[in-house]
Design a protein around this motif. Structure first.
Motif, PDB file in Angstrom:
ATOM      1  N   UNK A 128       0.800  -1.226   0.000  1.00  9.12           N
ATOM      2  CA  UNK A 128       0.000   0.000   0.000  1.00  9.12           C
ATOM      3  C   UNK A 128       0.829   1.271   0.000  1.00  9.12           C
ATOM      4  N   UNK A 129       1.937   1.269   0.734  1.00 13.65           N
ATOM      5  CA  UNK A 129       2.791   2.460   0.772  1.00 13.65           C
ATOM      6  C   UNK A 129       3.475   2.687  -0.578  1.00 13.65           C
ATOM      7  N   UNK A 130       3.819   1.613  -1.274  1.00 13.78           N
ATOM      8  CA  UNK A 130       4.431   1.767  -2.597  1.00 13.78           C
ATOM      9  C   UNK A 130       3.404   2.310  -3.593  1.00 13.78           C
ATOM     10  N   UNK A 131       2.155   1.884  -3.433  1.00 11.10           N
ATOM     11  CA  UNK A 131       1.096   2.419  -4.299  1.00 11.10           C
ATOM     12  C   UNK A 131       0.912   3.917  -4.050  1.00 11.10           C
ATOM     13  N   UNK A 132       0.985   4.324  -2.793  1.00 14.45           N
ATOM     14  CA  UNK A 132       0.875   5.740  -2.445  1.00 14.45           C
ATOM     15  C   UNK A 132       2.056   6.520  -3.011  1.00 14.45           C
ATOM     16  N   UNK A 133       3.255   5.949  -2.887  1.00 11.85           N
ATOM     17  CA  UNK A 133       4.440   6.609  -3.437  1.00 11.85           C
ATOM     18  C   UNK A 133       4.318   6.759  -4.952  1.00 11.85           C
ATOM     19  N   UNK A 134       3.808   5.725  -5.619  1.00 13.45           N
ATOM     20  CA  UNK A 134       3.630   5.788  -7.078  1.00 13.45           C
ATOM     21  C   UNK A 134       2.644   6.906  -7.444  1.00 13.45           C
ATOM     22  N   UNK A 135       1.542   6.995  -6.702  1.00  8.99           N
ATOM     23  CA  UNK A 135       0.541   8.032  -6.989  1.00  8.99           C
ATOM     24  C   UNK A 135       1.137   9.422  -6.802  1.00  8.99           C
ATOM     25  N   UNK A 136       1.896   9.606  -5.730  1.00  6.66           N
ATOM     26  CA  UNK A 136       2.535  10.905  -5.497  1.00  6.66           C
ATOM     27  C   UNK A 136       3.553  11.207  -6.591  1.00  6.66           C
ATOM     28  N   UNK A 154      10.958   3.243  -5.752  1.00  7.35           N
ATOM     29  CA  UNK A 154      10.438   2.509  -6.906  1.00  7.35           C
ATOM     30  C   UNK A 154      11.332   2.791  -8.097  1.00  7.35           C
ATOM     31  N   UNK A 155      11.848   1.732  -8.682  1.00  7.49           N
ATOM     32  CA  UNK A 155      12.665   1.853  -9.892  1.00  7.49           C
ATOM     33  C   UNK A 155      11.840   1.389 -11.075  1.00  7.49           C
ATOM     34  N   UNK A 156      12.472   1.366 -12.228  1.00  8.05           N
ATOM     35  CA  UNK A 156      11.805   0.811 -13.401  1.00  8.05           C
ATOM     36  C   UNK A 156      11.402  -0.628 -13.074  1.00  8.05           C
ATOM     37  N   UNK A 157      10.390  -1.193 -13.755  1.00  8.90           N
ATOM     38  CA  UNK A 157       9.978  -2.567 -13.473  1.00  8.90           C
ATOM     39  C   UNK A 157      11.182  -3.492 -13.420  1.00  8.90           C
ATOM     40  N   UNK A 158      11.213  -4.330 -12.361  1.00  5.33           N
ATOM     41  CA  UNK A 158      12.418  -5.100 -12.104  1.00  5.33           C
ATOM     42  C   UNK A 158      12.345  -6.560 -12.529  1.00  5.33           C
TER      43      UNK A 158
END
Length: 98
Positions: free
Chosen positions: A47-55, A83-87
């Motif tokens: 969930x936190x990574x999803x929030x970071x992506x949205x920001x 978050x980096x490019x898809x890994x």
């Protein structure tokens, strides 16, 4: 490795067991493949990574709207430190696991 990160994400979300070793014993190859496809389609389970992506998405849009004509465009990952490019791809994950 990317595969280890993926297993951590599954276990942290209660998928397969309480440890990575337990999850690797319980999760079938078919289910693992389904989770990889799900994650590729919908993104991280964290969930936190999803929030970071949205920001990061909002930040990149604002930066691109306000950048100079000669400035390079910004990507979402320019604003997401965790978050980096898809890994990992499904093919890579399956090769590493089998």
């Amino acid at each position: 490795s990317a595969e280890d990160e993926f297993w951590c994400e599954l276990v942290l979300n209660g998928i397969g067991g309480r440890t990575i070793a337990e999850a690797k014993e319980r999760v079938s190859v078919t289910e693992y493949r389904d989770w990889v496809l799900y994650r590729q389609k919908y993104g991280s389970l964290n969930g936190m990574m999803r929030t970071e992506w949205a920001a990061g998405l909002i930040s990149s849009v604002l930066a691109n709207v306000n950048r100079g004509k000669d400035s390079p465009s910004f990507k979402v990952t320019d604003f997401t430190p965790h978050i980096n490019e898809p890994s990992i791809s499904l093919e890579q994950a399956m090769q590493e696991w089998t």
